[in-house]
Scaffold this motif. Structure first.
Motif, PDB file in Angstrom:
ATOM      1  N   ARG A   1       0.815  -1.216   0.000  1.00  0.00           N
ATOM      2  CA  ARG A   1       0.000   0.000   0.000  1.00  0.00           C
ATOM      3  C   ARG A   1       0.849   1.268   0.000  1.00  0.00           C
ATOM      4  NH1 ARG A   1      -5.322  -0.888   3.765  1.00  0.00           N
ATOM      5  NH2 ARG A   1      -5.966  -2.891   2.886  1.00  0.00           N
ATOM      6  N   LYS A   2       2.142   1.086  -0.013  1.00  0.00           N
ATOM      7  CA  LYS A   2       3.082   2.223  -0.059  1.00  0.00           C
ATOM      8  C   LYS A   2       2.906   3.168   1.137  1.00  0.00           C
ATOM      9  CE  LYS A   2       3.323   2.032  -5.098  1.00  0.00           C
ATOM     10  NZ  LYS A   2       3.151   2.763  -6.386  1.00  0.00           N
ATOM     11  N   LEU A   3       2.649   2.554   2.314  1.00  0.00           N
ATOM     12  CA  LEU A   3       2.584   3.346   3.538  1.00  0.00           C
ATOM     13  C   LEU A   3       3.997   3.633   4.018  1.00  0.00           C
ATOM     14  CD1 LEU A   3      -0.218   1.345   5.397  1.00  0.00           C
ATOM     15  CD2 LEU A   3      -0.489   3.498   4.161  1.00  0.00           C
ATOM     16  N   SER A   4       4.150   4.688   4.783  1.00  0.00           N
ATOM     17  CA  SER A   4       5.457   5.011   5.338  1.00  0.00           C
ATOM     18  C   SER A   4       5.858   3.966   6.367  1.00  0.00           C
ATOM     19  CB  SER A   4       5.433   6.393   5.994  1.00  0.00           C
ATOM     20  OG  SER A   4       4.637   6.357   7.173  1.00  0.00           O
ATOM     21  N   ARG A   5       7.183   3.857   6.611  1.00  0.00           N
ATOM     22  CA  ARG A   5       7.658   2.881   7.593  1.00  0.00           C
ATOM     23  C   ARG A   5       7.101   3.193   8.973  1.00  0.00           C
ATOM     24  NH1 ARG A   5      13.955   1.603   7.827  1.00  0.00           N
ATOM     25  NH2 ARG A   5      13.344   0.716   5.790  1.00  0.00           N
ATOM     26  N   ASP A   6       7.014   4.475   9.319  1.00  0.00           N
ATOM     27  CA  ASP A   6       6.475   4.845  10.628  1.00  0.00           C
ATOM     28  C   ASP A   6       5.017   4.425  10.772  1.00  0.00           C
ATOM     29  OD1 ASP A   6       8.880   5.909  11.363  1.00  0.00           O
ATOM     30  OD2 ASP A   6       8.305   8.001  10.976  1.00  0.00           O
ATOM     31  N   GLU A   7       4.226   4.599   9.708  1.00  0.00           N
ATOM     32  CA  GLU A   7       2.811   4.220   9.759  1.00  0.00           C
ATOM     33  C   GLU A   7       2.663   2.707   9.875  1.00  0.00           C
ATOM     34  OE1 GLU A   7      -1.400   4.346   9.673  1.00  0.00           O
ATOM     35  OE2 GLU A   7       0.187   5.747  10.267  1.00  0.00           O
ATOM     36  N   ILE A   8       3.498   1.969   9.136  1.00  0.00           N
ATOM     37  CA  ILE A   8       3.446   0.503   9.226  1.00  0.00           C
ATOM     38  C   ILE A   8       3.809   0.050  10.637  1.00  0.00           C
ATOM     39  CG2 ILE A   8       4.587  -1.619   8.466  1.00  0.00           C
ATOM     40  CD1 ILE A   8       4.798  -0.357   5.673  1.00  0.00           C
ATOM     41  N   ASP A   9       4.867   0.609  11.201  1.00  0.00           N
ATOM     42  CA  ASP A   9       5.276   0.235  12.557  1.00  0.00           C
ATOM     43  C   ASP A   9       4.202   0.589  13.573  1.00  0.00           C
ATOM     44  OD1 ASP A   9       7.653  -0.717  11.575  1.00  0.00           O
ATOM     45  OD2 ASP A   9       8.831   1.075  12.094  1.00  0.00           O
ATOM     46  N   ARG A  10       3.549   1.736  13.370  1.00  0.00           N
ATOM     47  CA  ARG A  10       2.489   2.145  14.298  1.00  0.00           C
ATOM     48  C   ARG A  10       1.329   1.164  14.264  1.00  0.00           C
ATOM     49  NH1 ARG A  10      -2.296   4.137  14.515  1.00  0.00           N
ATOM     50  NH2 ARG A  10      -2.520   4.195  12.242  1.00  0.00           N
ATOM     51  N   ARG A  11       0.927   0.738  13.078  1.00  0.00           N
ATOM     52  CA  ARG A  11      -0.201  -0.189  12.959  1.00  0.00           C
ATOM     53  C   ARG A  11       0.144  -1.562  13.551  1.00  0.00           C
ATOM     54  NH1 ARG A  11      -3.461   0.610   7.252  1.00  0.00           N
ATOM     55  NH2 ARG A  11      -3.542   2.882   7.243  1.00  0.00           N
ATOM     56  N   ILE A  12       1.370  -2.032  13.294  1.00  0.00           N
ATOM     57  CA  ILE A  12       1.778  -3.326  13.839  1.00  0.00           C
ATOM     58  C   ILE A  12       1.812  -3.266  15.364  1.00  0.00           C
ATOM     59  CG2 ILE A  12       3.723  -4.921  14.048  1.00  0.00           C
ATOM     60  CD1 ILE A  12       4.341  -4.340  11.096  1.00  0.00           C
ATOM     61  N   ALA A  13       2.345  -2.206  15.908  1.00  0.00           N
ATOM     62  CA  ALA A  13       2.405  -2.074  17.370  1.00  0.00           C
ATOM     63  C   ALA A  13       1.005  -2.003  17.980  1.00  0.00           C
ATOM     64  CB  ALA A  13       3.208  -0.825  17.734  1.00  0.00           C
ATOM     65  N   TRP A  14       0.112  -1.288  17.300  1.00  0.00           N
ATOM     66  CA  TRP A  14      -1.273  -1.168  17.792  1.00  0.00           C
ATOM     67  C   TRP A  14      -1.969  -2.523  17.805  1.00  0.00           C
ATOM     68  CZ3 TRP A  14      -5.544  -1.971  14.405  1.00  0.00           C
ATOM     69  CH2 TRP A  14      -6.792  -1.725  14.977  1.00  0.00           C
ATOM     70  N   ALA A  15      -1.869  -3.268  16.701  1.00  0.00           N
ATOM     71  CA  ALA A  15      -2.535  -4.573  16.616  1.00  0.00           C
ATOM     72  C   ALA A  15      -1.915  -5.576  17.586  1.00  0.00           C
ATOM     73  CB  ALA A  15      -2.464  -5.103  15.185  1.00  0.00           C
ATOM     74  N   ALA A  16      -0.590  -5.567  17.701  1.00  0.00           N
ATOM     75  CA  ALA A  16       0.092  -6.503  18.596  1.00  0.00           C
ATOM     76  C   ALA A  16      -0.306  -6.269  20.050  1.00  0.00           C
ATOM     77  CB  ALA A  16       1.600  -6.371  18.435  1.00  0.00           C
ATOM     78  N   LYS A  17      -0.441  -5.008  20.431  1.00  0.00           N
ATOM     79  CA  LYS A  17      -0.862  -4.701  21.799  1.00  0.00           C
ATOM     80  C   LYS A  17      -2.314  -5.114  22.019  1.00  0.00           C
ATOM     81  CE  LYS A  17      -1.137  -0.936  25.160  1.00  0.00           C
ATOM     82  NZ  LYS A  17      -0.885   0.517  25.409  1.00  0.00           N
ATOM     83  N   LEU A  18      -3.161  -4.828  21.048  1.00  0.00           N
ATOM     84  CA  LEU A  18      -4.581  -5.148  21.174  1.00  0.00           C
ATOM     85  C   LEU A  18      -4.793  -6.655  21.304  1.00  0.00           C
ATOM     86  CD1 LEU A  18      -7.286  -3.526  21.084  1.00  0.00           C
ATOM     87  CD2 LEU A  18      -7.416  -4.117  18.660  1.00  0.00           C
ATOM     88  N   LEU A  19      -3.999  -7.438  20.572  1.00  0.00           N
ATOM     89  CA  LEU A  19      -4.154  -8.893  20.565  1.00  0.00           C
ATOM     90  C   LEU A  19      -3.217  -9.601  21.535  1.00  0.00           C
ATOM     91  CD1 LEU A  19      -4.435  -9.290  16.701  1.00  0.00           C
ATOM     92  CD2 LEU A  19      -6.267  -9.705  18.336  1.00  0.00           C
TER      93      LEU A  19
END
Length: 366
Positions: free
Chosen positions: A103-121
């Motif tokens: 999706r050509k997201l920035s590295r910071d945005e990708i890291d933010r989403r992964i951290a958010w999902a990992a914490k939630l789950l």
């Protein structure tokens, strides 16, 4: 979150019709379960929504968009499969990242989403492991996380818990329901497991042979089934059925079973259409509605029947009682059932306000 709507959907494979003029609207933020036996068309319907199959007719809408012929990537959906579908050579982090890189997201945005999902789950400690190093429950969390990081409005689940053992299924049901409560995304969830449907859904669509038989809340489906199929499919043990005929008696209208002599008084029954004496009907009642007669309140039918056999499951006991040419089940707590298990006959009371009357020919509720 967007609503989902199926309008007059048809799916055929040559002469075989899998879905026939199906209509269903799923409101934004709902958790709708497509429930039915194998081969009923529920997974086909989910795959049509996902864009993995093309309909033979009809229209699919997500929000205000007609997505009937859009590619899957353009529909704004995320799907969790039965088989997890994780990449074995990638770490958990790599699996979560894979769909985002395209999706050509920035590295910071990708890291933010992964951290958010990992914490939630609660999979933060697992991010550097590979799927082979995870339990079944952990793999399913990663599969859900891969859907969450896309941050779309509609999530699709295709029997995601069927590969888990009983304890893990219970835990994951709680987790998925909790996630829906937090995120309020629209969820379309396919299963043949009525326990999953009854415990998770805000509404259930019961399907059979490519047709939606009933749509309603879990309580509506369980307490007021629209037809014999729904009444029989939902509930464990299944609903009891007794074939009768309507008769006008001295004390009012009744459904009478000529073989056993049972007479179900129907004076207070909420008819949907005027009853016709002589009409063949099927009386349905849940096994848990049969109780010991002591202290029975309201109008009830007293049953005194031979005990066939019994099954004990933890705190509950199911007694199977003999009627001519059939058995009926009574689900009781162990304390009430124990003395009855040792007797040749059992006396039980059936509240007449808990019975359902179905037309024997069509199977529809009357």
């Amino acid at each position: 979150m967007p609503a989902v709507e199926f309008r007059d959907i048809v799916k055929r494979y040559g002469p075989l019709t899998v879905l026939e003029h199906l209509n269903l609207r799923i409101e934004d933020g709902e958790f709708v379960v497509l429930l039915g036996p194998s081969g009923c068309g529920k997974t086909t319907l989910l795959n049509l929504l996902a864009g993995l199959l093309d309909p033979s007719g009809g229209e699919i809408r997500i929000g205000d968009r007609d997505v009937t012929h859009l590619d899957p990537k353009d529909r704004g959906l995320a799907m969790v499969f039965q088989s997890y579908a994780l990449y074995p050579t990638k770490t958990v982090r790599g699996n979560l990242k894979f769909g985002l890189s395209a999706r050509k997201l920035s590295r910071d945005e990708i890291d933010r989403r992964i951290a958010w999902a990992a914490k939630l789950l609660q999979i933060e400690p697992l991010l550097d492991r590979k799927p082979a190093q995870l339990s079944g429950g952990q793999r399913q969390r990663v599969a859900i996380g891969r859907a969450l990081v896309k941050q779309v409005g509609v999530f699709l689940f295709d029997e995601p818990l069927s590969n888990l053992d009983a304890k893990l299924r219970t835990e994951m049901r709680i987790e998925i329901k909790k996630l829906h409560g937090q995120l309020r995304n629209t969820v379309v969830y396919v299963t043949h497991d009525q326990v999953e449907a009854m415990t998770m859904a805000t509404r259930i669509a019961v399907m059979d042979q490519g047709v939606i038989q009933q749509v309603g809340t879990p309580d509506e489906i369980y307490d007021r089934p629209e037809n014999i199929f729904v009444a029989d499919f939902v509930g464990s043990p299944a609903m009891n059925f007794v074939d009768c005929a309507l008769q006008a008696e001295a004390d009012g209208l009744a459904a009478v079973d000529g073989r056993s002599g049972l007479s179900f008084g129907l004076d207070d029954y909420p008819w949907r259409r005027p009853p016709e004496p002589g009409r063949p009907v099927t009386i349905g009642f849940r096994p848990e509605h049969l109780r010991p007669p002591n202290g029975a309140e309201g109008r009830h039918l007293r049953l005194d029947l031979p005990v066939g056999h019994s099954e004990k499951s933890g705190s509950d006991v199911v007694l199977f009682l003999s009627l001519p040419q059939r058995m009926i089940a009574a689900k009781l707590d162990a304390a009430a059932a124990e003395p009855l298990r040792r007797q040749e006959r059992a006396s039980l009371a059936l509240p007449l306000d808990r019975i359902a009357v179905f037309d024997t020919a069509s199977g529809q509720r009357l």
